[in-house]
Motif scaffolding. Sequence first.
Motif, short mmCIF file in Angstrom:
data_model
loop_
_atom_site.label_atom_id
_atom_site.label_comp_id
_atom_site.label_asym_id
_atom_site.label_seq_id
_atom_site.Cartn_x
_atom_site.Cartn_y
_atom_site.Cartn_z
N VAL A 136 0.86 -1.18 0.00
CA VAL A 136 0.00 0.00 0.00
C VAL A 136 0.90 1.23 0.00
O VAL A 136 1.72 1.41 0.91
N LEU A 137 0.74 2.06 -1.01
CA LEU A 137 1.47 3.32 -1.09
C LEU A 137 0.74 4.37 -0.26
O LEU A 137 -0.44 4.63 -0.49
N LEU A 138 1.44 4.95 0.69
CA LEU A 138 0.91 6.06 1.47
C LEU A 138 1.48 7.32 0.84
O LEU A 138 2.68 7.59 0.95
N PHE A 139 0.62 8.05 0.15
CA PHE A 139 1.05 9.20 -0.65
C PHE A 139 0.69 10.50 0.05
O PHE A 139 -0.49 10.77 0.30
N ASP A 140 1.69 11.29 0.36
CA ASP A 140 1.52 12.57 1.03
C ASP A 140 1.46 13.68 -0.02
O ASP A 140 2.44 13.89 -0.75
N TYR A 199 6.12 4.74 0.57
CA TYR A 199 5.81 6.16 0.76
C TYR A 199 6.25 6.97 -0.45
O TYR A 199 7.27 6.68 -1.08
N ASN A 200 5.47 8.02 -0.73
CA ASN A 200 5.82 8.98 -1.76
C ASN A 200 5.18 10.30 -1.35
O ASN A 200 4.22 10.32 -0.57
N SER A 201 5.72 11.38 -1.89
CA SER A 201 5.18 12.70 -1.59
C SER A 201 5.39 13.61 -2.78
O SER A 201 6.45 13.56 -3.42
N ARG A 202 4.38 14.41 -3.07
CA ARG A 202 4.49 15.39 -4.15
C ARG A 202 3.46 16.47 -3.91
O ARG A 202 2.33 16.17 -3.51
N ASN A 203 3.82 17.70 -4.16
CA ASN A 203 2.87 18.80 -4.06
C ASN A 203 2.01 18.79 -5.31
O ASN A 203 2.44 19.22 -6.38
N LEU A 204 0.79 18.29 -5.19
CA LEU A 204 -0.09 18.13 -6.34
C LEU A 204 -0.58 19.45 -6.91
O LEU A 204 -1.02 19.50 -8.06
N LEU A 205 -0.50 20.53 -6.14
CA LEU A 205 -0.88 21.84 -6.66
C LEU A 205 0.10 22.33 -7.72
O LEU A 205 -0.25 23.15 -8.56
N ARG A 206 1.30 21.81 -7.68
CA ARG A 206 2.32 22.23 -8.64
C ARG A 206 2.32 21.39 -9.91
O ARG A 206 3.13 21.62 -10.80
N GLU A 207 1.45 20.40 -9.96
CA GLU A 207 1.40 19.51 -11.12
C GLU A 207 0.27 19.92 -12.06
O GLU A 207 -0.88 20.02 -11.64
N PRO A 208 0.58 20.15 -13.34
CA PRO A 208 -0.50 20.35 -14.30
C PRO A 208 -1.22 19.01 -14.50
O PRO A 208 -0.74 17.97 -14.04
N ASN A 209 -2.36 19.03 -15.18
CA ASN A 209 -3.09 17.77 -15.39
C ASN A 209 -2.21 16.69 -15.99
O ASN A 209 -2.28 15.53 -15.59
N ALA A 210 -1.36 17.06 -16.96
CA ALA A 210 -0.47 16.08 -17.57
C ALA A 210 0.49 15.51 -16.54
O ALA A 210 0.88 14.34 -16.61
N GLY A 211 0.89 16.32 -15.56
CA GLY A 211 1.76 15.85 -14.49
C GLY A 211 1.07 14.84 -13.59
O GLY A 211 1.69 13.87 -13.14
N LEU A 212 -0.22 15.06 -13.31
CA LEU A 212 -0.98 14.10 -12.50
C LEU A 212 -1.11 12.77 -13.23
O LEU A 212 -0.99 11.70 -12.61
#
Length: 181
Positions: A17-21, A53-66
């Motif tokens: 299970v990936l716990l994504f922050d 575990y992984n972490s990424r600021n999703l606000l900084r990702e454009p749709n293509a980045g998501l």
Amino acid sequence: KPTSLAPRLAGLKGKTVLLFDNTQLTSQMPGYGPIFRWLSEYLENEQGATCSYNSRNLLREPNAGLVKLADEIRQSGVDAVVVALCNAGITQATSLFCAEIEARGLPCVQMCTDLGYSLAGITASSYAPGLPIVMAQPASGEKEVYGKEQTLAVAPEIVAGLTADPAKLIARFRERFSTGE
């Protein structure tokens, strides 16, 4: 077109299970405690899962980045994903990301504060109806166990979000986030 929920797992034993922050766990720790610390203990000790575990600021990702990030997660070999913590502004990007994960056949659960909960439901209604959305409870307790009780209280709901029949998840979602359909 909305994505269908991914097939759920029969159980978590032996699964990763990936716990994504989404980068909000740290800023919200004073109010909610170390959610992933307590959740990983529960998933590993009580369910037999392995956590990554992984972490990424999703606000900084454009749709293509998501989309690219969801592809990378799919290719990483994890079996399921829990994404936290949605608190107001980051909620919509996180909901879109969760929909991308579901579209790739991975069960996903989104954790929110009370500020992000309704927006998560509205967004998921359009992009991933039935997406399990769990509300984190404000933490209490002594420093050594701060937030543990509250995280363990919602842990079974998180497990159900990864393992329950999608039809049941959709019915529960409709009870919580009725769109009038």
